[in-house]
Design a protein around this motif. Structure first.
Motif, short mmCIF file in Angstrom:
data_model
loop_
_atom_site.label_atom_id
_atom_site.label_comp_id
_atom_site.label_asym_id
_atom_site.label_seq_id
_atom_site.Cartn_x
_atom_site.Cartn_y
_atom_site.Cartn_z
N MET A 83 0.79 -0.97 -0.15
CA MET A 83 0.43 0.11 -0.21
C MET A 83 0.96 1.21 0.11
SD MET A 83 -2.66 1.30 2.74
CE MET A 83 -3.84 2.26 2.12
N THR A 84 0.34 2.05 -0.04
CA THR A 84 1.08 3.90 -0.73
C THR A 84 0.30 4.37 0.18
OG1 THR A 84 2.58 2.92 -3.38
CG2 THR A 84 2.43 5.04 -2.26
N ILE A 85 1.20 5.38 0.69
CA ILE A 85 -0.05 6.62 1.46
C ILE A 85 1.33 8.00 0.72
CG2 ILE A 85 -0.55 5.22 3.30
CD1 ILE A 85 0.87 6.83 5.29
N THR A 86 0.49 9.06 0.30
CA THR A 86 0.78 10.49 0.31
C THR A 86 0.31 11.44 1.03
OG1 THR A 86 0.93 9.90 -1.98
CG2 THR A 86 1.22 12.11 -1.44
N VAL A 87 1.63 11.87 2.06
CA VAL A 87 1.13 13.25 2.85
C VAL A 87 2.03 14.38 2.33
CG1 VAL A 87 0.89 11.20 4.54
CG2 VAL A 87 2.94 12.57 4.41
N ASN A 88 1.91 15.35 2.83
CA ASN A 88 2.39 16.39 2.53
C ASN A 88 2.58 16.83 3.68
OD1 ASN A 88 0.81 17.62 5.05
ND2 ASN A 88 -1.18 17.89 4.05
N ASP B 240 3.07 20.88 -1.77
CA ASP B 240 2.30 21.69 -2.92
C ASP B 240 2.28 20.44 -3.83
OD1 ASP B 240 2.18 24.25 -1.96
OD2 ASP B 240 3.99 24.36 -3.42
N GLY B 241 1.80 19.20 -3.41
CA GLY B 241 0.81 17.88 -4.00
C GLY B 241 1.85 16.84 -5.32
N GLN B 242 3.18 17.53 -5.06
CA GLN B 242 4.09 17.16 -5.31
C GLN B 242 5.17 15.78 -4.93
OE1 GLN B 242 4.45 17.84 -9.20
NE2 GLN B 242 2.19 18.76 -9.33
#
Length: 57
Positions: free
Chosen positions: A1-6, A32-34
């Motif tokens: 599973m991959t998670i993306t956090v700011n 900034d979403g990148q």
């Protein structure tokens, strides 16, 4: 599973994110979403950093 956090969440939840990465999850940190960084355990393939010995004082 991959998670993306700011970046703000990464700063406030770093210990938890490290534990998740150690348990096998891919953790992506974004600004900034990148996507800018990926947390992975040391020693995995693709980790080409070299640890240099500390200089003696």
């Amino acid at each position: 599973m991959t998670i993306t956090v700011n970046i703000h969440e990464a700063k406030t939840q770093l210990s938890k994110l490290i534990q998740r990465a150690l348990s096998g999850e891919e953790v992506i940190i974004a600004i900034d979403g990148q996507p800018v960084k990926r947390l992975i355990p040391m020693g995995l393939e693709g980790d080409r950093r070299t640890v240099l010995p500390q200089a003696s004082s």
